[in-house]
Structure formats: C-alpha cells, structure tokens
Write a protein that holds these residues in place. Structure first.
Motif, PDB file in Angstrom:
ATOM      1  N   GLY A   1      61.341 -39.319  -5.457  1.00  0.00           N
ATOM      2  CA  GLY A   1      62.697 -38.944  -5.081  1.00  0.00           C
ATOM      3  C   GLY A   1      63.394 -38.102  -6.132  1.00  0.00           C
ATOM      4  N   ASP A   2      64.722 -38.095  -6.087  1.00  0.00           N
ATOM      5  CA  ASP A   2      65.525 -37.323  -7.036  1.00  0.00           C
ATOM      6  C   ASP A   2      65.554 -38.053  -8.376  1.00  0.00           C
ATOM      7  N   LEU A   3      65.019 -37.419  -9.406  1.00  0.00           N
ATOM      8  CA  LEU A   3      64.892 -38.057 -10.720  1.00  0.00           C
ATOM      9  C   LEU A   3      66.235 -38.340 -11.377  1.00  0.00           C
ATOM     10  N   ASN A   4      67.296 -37.634 -10.954  1.00  0.00           N
ATOM     11  CA  ASN A   4      68.632 -37.886 -11.505  1.00  0.00           C
ATOM     12  C   ASN A   4      69.391 -38.960 -10.725  1.00  0.00           C
ATOM     13  N   GLY A   5      68.756 -39.479  -9.672  1.00  0.00           N
ATOM     14  CA  GLY A   5      69.365 -40.527  -8.872  1.00  0.00           C
ATOM     15  C   GLY A   5      68.784 -41.884  -9.222  1.00  0.00           C
TER      16      GLY A   5
ATOM     17  N   GLY B   1      72.892 -38.630 -12.482  1.00  0.00           N
ATOM     18  CA  GLY B   1      74.078 -38.417 -11.663  1.00  0.00           C
ATOM     19  C   GLY B   1      74.437 -36.976 -11.397  1.00  0.00           C
ATOM     20  N   LYS B   2      73.610 -36.044 -11.857  1.00  0.00           N
ATOM     21  CA  LYS B   2      73.904 -34.626 -11.693  1.00  0.00           C
ATOM     22  C   LYS B   2      72.941 -33.987 -10.688  1.00  0.00           C
TER      23      LYS B   2
ATOM     24  N   ALA C   1      73.684 -43.904 -11.025  1.00  0.00           N
ATOM     25  CA  ALA C   1      72.362 -43.576 -11.571  1.00  0.00           C
ATOM     26  C   ALA C   1      72.335 -43.729 -13.091  1.00  0.00           C
ATOM     27  N   GLY C   2      71.258 -44.339 -13.581  1.00  0.00           N
ATOM     28  CA  GLY C   2      71.058 -44.503 -15.013  1.00  0.00           C
ATOM     29  C   GLY C   2      71.750 -45.698 -15.624  1.00  0.00           C
TER      30      GLY C   2
END
Length: 346
Positions: free
Chosen positions: A14-18, A90-91, A306-307
């Motif tokens: 998936g989206d690595l920043n999520g 989150g970006k 996220a994170g």
C-alpha cells in the motif's frame, strides 16, 4: 478432501506514507498467526526494517528475492525494489504512489503465477497512483483487468454483506450506468460468490432502489420502474431468490437486512455508509467475481494517524483471515463440484 497445508497469503504494502505497513506489522506480531498460513509481503527488506524499527516491533522478516522462494512459517518479504525510500508519514507523494503500484503489480503477478494463493492489499491513495501506465480508480478495476474477470466490490463481515451495482462512479453518472445487462451481471456475480466463496446453497438477495422511496411510482424518477423492477422480475423467473427494489432509507435501520444473505446497493455511498456504520473495523473489502481471491481492509490510508503507532489492525487481520476462509471454501466447492456423490453422502 485434502486441503493445502499452509495457505500462502501475498500482501501488497500500500501507500508507504499511510498506515498500511503499520497494520501489516501489527497483524503478525503474534507468531501463532503463522500456524495456519504463510505471509509474503511485496516491498523491500530495507523499508520493512525501517518500519520495524520505527514501530519498535519484535517481528522477524525473512527476505527473499523471488516469490517462488517462499519459506513456510516465516514472514517473507519479497524485494520488489532495493533502493532506499524516504518516508514522510501522512504526506501524499507521487513517488510513494509509484512504489504502491510496484508492490501491487509484483503481488498480482505472483497471484497469477500461483506463487501465492490469495492477495490482501493494504490501502493505497487513489490520487498519487495515477500515471500514463496506471490509470485505474483503484484495486478492484485493476485486478479485474489483470485477472480478466467480472469484478464486484463486495463488502463483507460476519453480520452483513453488501455488493455494489456501481462503485467508483460519480453520483451524477450512477443512474445512467445502471442497465439491464449490468444488473444481471452483478446479481449473477453475487449469487456465484455466495455459493462458492461462502458456502450458501440457495442465497437470498435484496436489491436497493436507485431513487428515494423506489421512485414513488415515478414521482421521484422512473429508473426503478423502467429498469430495476423489470430486470429483477426476469432474474426471479429463473428461480433466483432476488427481491426489491427496497427503499434504502429505512432498510438498515429497520434491520430488514438481517433477512438476506447479501444486499446489492445501487451506488457506492448507499451501500458503504450503512456497512461501515454497522461493521467498521470488522469489515473486509472483497473483490468477488475473479478467478483468484483478493481482500482488503475496509478503510483507507489514514494519513492523519500514520506513523504514530496507534492504527487499529483489526480490519487487516480480518481481511487476511477472510481471504483464507474464502480460499478454503473454494477448495471445498471445487472438490464437491467434481465429486457430487461425495457431497451427497456427507
């Protein structure tokens, strides 16, 4: 009948920043999870080590260069790429979207090649994945083309199953997209899925109206009277237990949905708002109608958390176990379809 010892579950990151990597890691913190299946994460050893360190996880990854080298009982990570990737939790980032697609494409190829048995997809950002090479609105449409099937977005939980006539279509275009051919196709897909994927021999299905109050005899639109009702009558004449159209506003609040094995909504929010209200966190997005099994959590990238280490992995775990359950049901369905006398003697 003899079942496969360990189901191999492919997971696109998936989206690595999520929150995708976080909920994947959390889903495998307990080593007992590996007793019934073997996970294969499509990403890179470097990036998964980064997430392990960030979330202070004790999980152990087993790095492999090819999905045909899976080691049973380990949390395998296929190195889809080797370069370092900068994470900015989150970006939204176009480059991160490219890695989402690299993971998805590699996992889909492994699914088609038989290196994995089922696919579970972590959430992607539908905007940053778009490119000249990839212009699908989401997983469902991409997998339908890649696996050459008639896909249906099927939201499932223990208490509720909701399919859609139209999914990622603007509301202004939804009613025009609903045709007799589409209705017959989606109903047939739901019926087949309920039989082979969920073991329901004679499924009972409700269809929700296109317009408020099913059009009130043409006062609020005539699509229900001219398209939906006559098509459902044709389907029922073949012996299928399909009912409707039902007015959607009171259908769920009155608990009428409990009388059916599945509900088919006319458009996205008509089905997903009640589904997520009733089953959020325990629901799964299942792509019915394909030759292979694919599931996903019932939520998105959740950039806002996220994170932070606070993401709930419940839906991810449910997506994994639902994929395994459907795979087992299909094994059983295929076996008894080929051996009807053994089914009759059970």
């Amino acid at each position: 009948m003899k079942q496969k010892e360990s189901v191999i579950v492919g997971i696109s990151v998936g989206d690595l920043n999520g929150i995708g990597p976080e909920i994947i890691i959390k889903a495998y913190e307990d080593p007992r999870t590996l007793e019934l299946h073997t996970p294969v994460i499509f990403a890179s050893g470097k990036i998964m080590q980064f997430f392990k360190n960030h979330f202070k996880s004790k999980i152990n990854f087993f790095n492999i260069d090819s999905p045909d080298k899976v080691v049973l009982g380990k949390v395998n990570v296929v190195n889809v790429w080797n370069e370092a990737v900068k994470i900015d939790f989150g970006k939204e980032n176009k480059k991160i979207g490219e890695y989402s697609i690299k993971s998805l494409e590699a996992a889909t190829k492994a699914l088609k090649d038989g290196d994995i048995d089922v696919l579970v997809t972590a959430p992607i950002n539908k905007h940053n994945i778009q490119s000249d090479k990839f212009n699908f609105p989401g997983h469902t449409d991409y997998l339908a083309k890649a696996l050459e099937g008639k896909s249906l977005m099927f939201m499932v939980s223990d208490a509720l199953r909701v399919g859609l006539l139209t999914d990622h279509v603007p509301l202004k275009d939804a009613s025009n997209a609903i045709t007799e051919e589409l209705i017959k196709e989606k109903v047939a897909t739901v019926i087949t899925s309920l039989k082979q994927d969920f073991g329901i021999r004679k499924p009972k299905i409700a269809v929700l109206a296109i317009n408020p109050h099913a059009g009130d005899n043409g006062v609020i639109g005539n699509e229900d009277d001219t398209i939906l009702k006559p098509t459902l009558e044709k389907i029922k004449s073949d012996g299928s237990l399909v009912y409707g159209p039902y007015s959607a506003d009171s259908f769920f609040g009155s608990n009428t949905y409990k009388n059916f094995d599945a509900i088919i909504a006319s458009y996205h929010d008509q089905g997903l708002i009640p589904f997520k209200t009733i089953a959020f966190g325990q629901g799964v997005n299942y792509t019915a109608g394909l030759s292979k099994v694919r599931t996903s959590p019932d939520h998105g990238t959740a950039y806002e958390i996220a994170g932070k280490g606070i993401a709930d992995d419940s839906s991810m775990k449910q997506a994994i176990f639902t994929a395994i359950q459907i795979f087992r049901k299909r094994e059983e369905y295929d076996y008894y379809s080929k051996n009807p006398l053994k089914k009759a003697s059970r």
